[in-house]
Design a protein around this motif. Structure first.
Motif, mmCIF file in Angstrom:
data_model
loop_
_atom_site.group_PDB
_atom_site.id
_atom_site.type_symbol
_atom_site.label_atom_id
_atom_site.label_comp_id
_atom_site.label_asym_id
_atom_site.label_seq_id
_atom_site.Cartn_x
_atom_site.Cartn_y
_atom_site.Cartn_z
ATOM 1 N N LYS A 66 7.997 14.565 -46.905
ATOM 2 C CA LYS A 66 7.878 14.419 -48.357
ATOM 3 C C LYS A 66 6.465 14.741 -48.842
ATOM 4 C CE LYS A 66 11.727 11.485 -49.256
ATOM 5 N NZ LYS A 66 12.312 10.890 -50.417
ATOM 6 N N SER A 67 5.462 14.445 -48.041
ATOM 7 C CA SER A 67 4.079 14.756 -48.414
ATOM 8 C C SER A 67 3.837 16.255 -48.468
ATOM 9 C CB SER A 67 3.105 14.116 -47.434
ATOM 10 O OG SER A 67 3.208 12.724 -47.464
ATOM 11 N N GLU A 68 4.511 17.012 -47.605
ATOM 12 C CA GLU A 68 4.350 18.468 -47.593
ATOM 13 C C GLU A 68 4.791 19.096 -48.908
ATOM 14 O OE1 GLU A 68 6.662 19.538 -44.191
ATOM 15 O OE2 GLU A 68 4.931 19.444 -42.846
ATOM 16 N N LYS A 69 5.669 18.440 -49.648
ATOM 17 C CA LYS A 69 6.166 18.985 -50.909
ATOM 18 C C LYS A 69 5.101 19.016 -51.997
ATOM 19 C CE LYS A 69 10.914 17.760 -49.989
ATOM 20 N NZ LYS A 69 12.094 17.022 -50.419
ATOM 21 N N LEU A 70 4.004 18.299 -51.808
ATOM 22 C CA LEU A 70 2.928 18.331 -52.799
ATOM 23 C C LEU A 70 2.319 19.721 -52.925
ATOM 24 C CD1 LEU A 70 1.107 14.962 -52.078
ATOM 25 C CD2 LEU A 70 2.520 15.521 -54.057
ATOM 26 N N VAL A 71 2.411 20.523 -51.875
ATOM 27 C CA VAL A 71 1.874 21.878 -51.915
ATOM 28 C C VAL A 71 2.650 22.730 -52.921
ATOM 29 C CG1 VAL A 71 1.417 23.937 -50.529
ATOM 30 C CG2 VAL A 71 1.067 21.684 -49.561
ATOM 31 N N THR A 72 3.919 22.425 -53.157
ATOM 32 C CA THR A 72 4.694 23.200 -54.131
ATOM 33 C C THR A 72 4.181 22.981 -55.548
ATOM 34 O OG1 THR A 72 6.365 21.469 -54.386
ATOM 35 C CG2 THR A 72 6.768 23.153 -52.718
ATOM 36 N N TYR A 73 3.564 21.829 -55.804
ATOM 37 C CA TYR A 73 3.014 21.554 -57.130
ATOM 38 C C TYR A 73 1.628 22.149 -57.314
ATOM 39 C CZ TYR A 73 6.787 18.180 -57.316
ATOM 40 O OH TYR A 73 8.016 17.585 -57.276
ATOM 41 N N PHE A 74 0.856 22.185 -56.238
ATOM 42 C CA PHE A 74 -0.523 22.673 -56.329
ATOM 43 C C PHE A 74 -0.882 23.328 -54.999
ATOM 44 C CE2 PHE A 74 -5.213 21.798 -56.783
ATOM 45 C CZ PHE A 74 -5.393 22.608 -57.873
ATOM 46 N N GLU A 75 -1.108 24.634 -55.015
ATOM 47 C CA GLU A 75 -1.308 25.414 -53.800
ATOM 48 C C GLU A 75 -2.629 25.121 -53.100
ATOM 49 O OE1 GLU A 75 -1.200 27.237 -56.922
ATOM 50 O OE2 GLU A 75 0.944 26.843 -56.932
ATOM 51 N N ARG A 76 -3.584 24.573 -53.812
ATOM 52 C CA ARG A 76 -4.923 24.389 -53.261
ATOM 53 C C ARG A 76 -5.104 23.087 -52.474
ATOM 54 N NH1 ARG A 76 -8.521 26.375 -58.403
ATOM 55 N NH2 ARG A 76 -7.707 28.493 -58.460
ATOM 56 N N VAL A 77 -4.035 22.410 -52.149
ATOM 57 C CA VAL A 77 -4.120 21.182 -51.357
ATOM 58 C C VAL A 77 -4.538 21.547 -49.937
ATOM 59 C CG1 VAL A 77 -2.790 19.284 -50.382
ATOM 60 C CG2 VAL A 77 -2.408 19.966 -52.747
ATOM 61 N N THR A 78 -5.601 20.893 -49.446
ATOM 62 C CA THR A 78 -6.090 21.187 -48.104
ATOM 63 C C THR A 78 -5.809 20.068 -47.110
ATOM 64 O OG1 THR A 78 -8.262 20.320 -48.675
ATOM 65 C CG2 THR A 78 -7.925 22.692 -48.926
ATOM 66 N N ALA A 79 -5.740 18.825 -47.575
ATOM 67 C CA ALA A 79 -5.482 17.709 -46.663
ATOM 68 C C ALA A 79 -4.796 16.577 -47.410
ATOM 69 C CB ALA A 79 -6.777 17.205 -46.054
#
Length: 115
Positions: free
Chosen positions: A23-36
């Protein structure tokens, strides 16, 4: 992107840990610049506190936390708070040059009040 799950004063089953990571991996779909993404689950007696820390490029960390009775529902509430923060930030940086939102801009140049 790194996802780290830390647990204080207890332990998590592998199924719950995998659910949190997925579920945490889905945050990348909202904002591509997530690094950690760092997830901390803390057990305090009968209560569970989850904290989500998201690091993005060119931005300070986003932080959200929730306290509740069950691990999964508490984590999902924290994740929802984080999604809202990231969406607001993304909208803000995409609209930073406009005086008005695009939904309020007159497209045909005719003012209805003059008729």
């Amino acid at each position: 992107m790194q996802i780290e799950v830390a647990v204080r004063h207890g332990s998590l089953r592998d199924e719950i840990r995998d659910l949190i990571v997925r579920k945490s991996e889905k945050l990348v779909t909202y904002f591509e610049r997530v690094t950690a993404i760092n997830v901390t689950v803390e057990f305090a007696g009968e209560r569970v506190k989850t904290e989500l820390l998201v690091d993005a490029e060119h931005k300070h960390d986003f932080v959200a936390s929730t306290e509740g009775d069950e691990i999964v529902s508490t984590f999902e509430a924290t994740l929802h708070k984080m999604e809202q923060q990231i969406r607001r930030y993304k909208d803000k940086i995409q609209d930073h040059r406009r005086d008005k939102p695009t939904s309020e801009v007159v497209t045909d140049g005719i003012d209805d009040s003059e008729e």
